[in-house]
Design a protein around this motif. Sequence first.
Motif, PDB file in Angstrom:
ATOM      1  N   ILE A  42       0.843  -1.198   0.000  1.00 27.03           N
ATOM      2  CA  ILE A  42       0.000   0.000   0.000  1.00 27.03           C
ATOM      3  C   ILE A  42       0.880   1.251   0.000  1.00 27.03           C
ATOM      4  O   ILE A  42       1.848   1.342   0.751  1.00 27.03           O
ATOM      5  N   SER A  43       0.502   2.206  -0.853  1.00 26.74           N
ATOM      6  CA  SER A  43       1.200   3.490  -0.864  1.00 26.74           C
ATOM      7  C   SER A  43       0.171   4.589  -1.111  1.00 26.74           C
ATOM      8  O   SER A  43      -0.935   4.332  -1.566  1.00 26.74           O
ATOM      9  N   LEU A  44       0.557   5.812  -0.776  1.00 30.71           N
ATOM     10  CA  LEU A  44      -0.294   6.982  -1.002  1.00 30.71           C
ATOM     11  C   LEU A  44       0.454   7.957  -1.891  1.00 30.71           C
ATOM     12  O   LEU A  44       1.659   8.130  -1.755  1.00 30.71           O
ATOM     13  N   ARG A  45      -0.299   8.606  -2.766  1.00 27.02           N
ATOM     14  CA  ARG A  45       0.276   9.683  -3.570  1.00 27.02           C
ATOM     15  C   ARG A  45      -0.725  10.827  -3.612  1.00 27.02           C
ATOM     16  O   ARG A  45      -1.934  10.598  -3.538  1.00 27.02           O
ATOM     17  N   PRO A  46      -0.242  12.057  -3.705  1.00 31.79           N
ATOM     18  CA  PRO A  46      -1.168  13.190  -3.780  1.00 31.79           C
ATOM     19  C   PRO A  46      -2.038  13.094  -5.038  1.00 31.79           C
ATOM     20  O   PRO A  46      -1.550  12.717  -6.110  1.00 31.79           O
TER      21      PRO A  46
ATOM     22  N   ILE B 257      -4.364   9.468  -3.125  1.00 35.02           N
ATOM     23  CA  ILE B 257      -4.848   8.255  -3.783  1.00 35.02           C
ATOM     24  C   ILE B 257      -4.141   7.077  -3.124  1.00 35.02           C
ATOM     25  O   ILE B 257      -2.907   7.061  -3.033  1.00 35.02           O
ATOM     26  N   VAL B 258      -4.941   6.104  -2.672  1.00 38.59           N
ATOM     27  CA  VAL B 258      -4.393   4.880  -2.091  1.00 38.59           C
ATOM     28  C   VAL B 258      -4.119   3.928  -3.244  1.00 38.59           C
ATOM     29  O   VAL B 258      -4.983   3.714  -4.103  1.00 38.59           O
ATOM     30  N   GLN B 259      -2.910   3.371  -3.253  1.00 40.81           N
ATOM     31  CA  GLN B 259      -2.534   2.457  -4.326  1.00 40.81           C
ATOM     32  C   GLN B 259      -2.081   1.119  -3.752  1.00 40.81           C
ATOM     33  O   GLN B 259      -1.471   1.072  -2.692  1.00 40.81           O
ATOM     34  N   ASN B 260      -2.393   0.062  -4.490  1.00 41.72           N
ATOM     35  CA  ASN B 260      -1.907  -1.285  -4.182  1.00 41.72           C
ATOM     36  C   ASN B 260      -1.055  -1.698  -5.364  1.00 41.72           C
ATOM     37  O   ASN B 260      -1.575  -1.874  -6.471  1.00 41.72           O
ATOM     38  N   ASP B 261       0.243  -1.808  -5.135  1.00 39.31           N
ATOM     39  CA  ASP B 261       1.188  -2.108  -6.224  1.00 39.31           C
ATOM     40  C   ASP B 261       0.985  -1.179  -7.421  1.00 39.31           C
ATOM     41  O   ASP B 261       0.991  -1.601  -8.568  1.00 39.31           O
ATOM     42  N   GLY B 262       0.740   0.114  -7.134  1.00 42.50           N
ATOM     43  CA  GLY B 262       0.596   1.112  -8.188  1.00 42.50           C
ATOM     44  C   GLY B 262      -0.797   1.237  -8.769  1.00 42.50           C
ATOM     45  O   GLY B 262      -1.050   2.112  -9.589  1.00 42.50           O
ATOM     46  N   VAL B 263      -1.725   0.373  -8.370  1.00 38.33           N
ATOM     47  CA  VAL B 263      -3.103   0.424  -8.870  1.00 38.33           C
ATOM     48  C   VAL B 263      -3.963   1.231  -7.895  1.00 38.33           C
ATOM     49  O   VAL B 263      -4.012   0.900  -6.706  1.00 38.33           O
ATOM     50  N   PRO B 264      -4.642   2.294  -8.351  1.00 39.16           N
ATOM     51  CA  PRO B 264      -5.496   3.085  -7.468  1.00 39.16           C
ATOM     52  C   PRO B 264      -6.660   2.256  -6.927  1.00 39.16           C
ATOM     53  O   PRO B 264      -7.381   1.621  -7.698  1.00 39.16           O
ATOM     54  N   ILE B 265      -6.825   2.257  -5.584  1.00 35.00           N
ATOM     55  CA  ILE B 265      -7.882   1.444  -4.971  1.00 35.00           C
ATOM     56  C   ILE B 265      -8.749   2.235  -3.985  1.00 35.00           C
ATOM     57  O   ILE B 265      -9.667   1.684  -3.397  1.00 35.00           O
ATOM     58  N   GLY B 266      -8.465   3.523  -3.803  1.00 35.66           N
ATOM     59  CA  GLY B 266      -9.246   4.316  -2.866  1.00 35.66           C
ATOM     60  C   GLY B 266      -8.610   5.672  -2.611  1.00 35.66           C
ATOM     61  O   GLY B 266      -7.656   6.052  -3.289  1.00 35.66           O
ATOM     62  N   GLN B 267      -9.152   6.364  -1.630  1.00 40.33           N
ATOM     63  CA  GLN B 267      -8.620   7.692  -1.312  1.00 40.33           C
ATOM     64  C   GLN B 267      -8.672   7.962   0.183  1.00 40.33           C
ATOM     65  O   GLN B 267      -9.489   7.399   0.890  1.00 40.33           O
TER      66      GLN B 267
END
Length: 159
Positions: free
Chosen positions: A7-11, A61-71
């Motif tokens: 899981i990662s976050l990006r603006p 934006i919440v990402q799972n392995d670079g795929v957006p999955i939520g916010q």
Amino acid sequence: MNSVETISLRPATAADAKLIFEWRNDPVIVRLGSSQREVTWTEHEEWFSQSITSGKRRIFIVQNDGVPIGQVRFDLLESSECVISAYLLTEFTGRGWGVEAMRSGCEMIFEIWPIQSVSACVRAENKAVQSALAKVGFEEIASKAVPGHKAFQLMREKL
């Protein structure tokens, strides 16, 4: 591999407007949201444009392995407090990723803004989010609750 590590976050950027609009009007997200209604593209466009330029709101934006999955979103209320709003798309819930996303988001917002606390207002029947907030370290604050909701707060020193 531990799923939390993916899981990662990006603006959020202007390019995310359509994605967040589609998520916002997902029937599950509408049902669990505070307004419990869909928004029009015109409403969303104006809200989103203000959101990414005002300085009083941060959307990640919440990402799972670079795929957006939520916010995960933070709205600055005053100089010492902001409110968190977060969701994952239904197919990505139940794996602990929402907890990790909220924890990471809170860590980031405490670095960005000189606030002392993050608050959350959750529909009373939304037990999953209440549980996730508790796992992050939020404590229920009954005095701040509005009818049909429960209020929670995370103090800077508790994270």
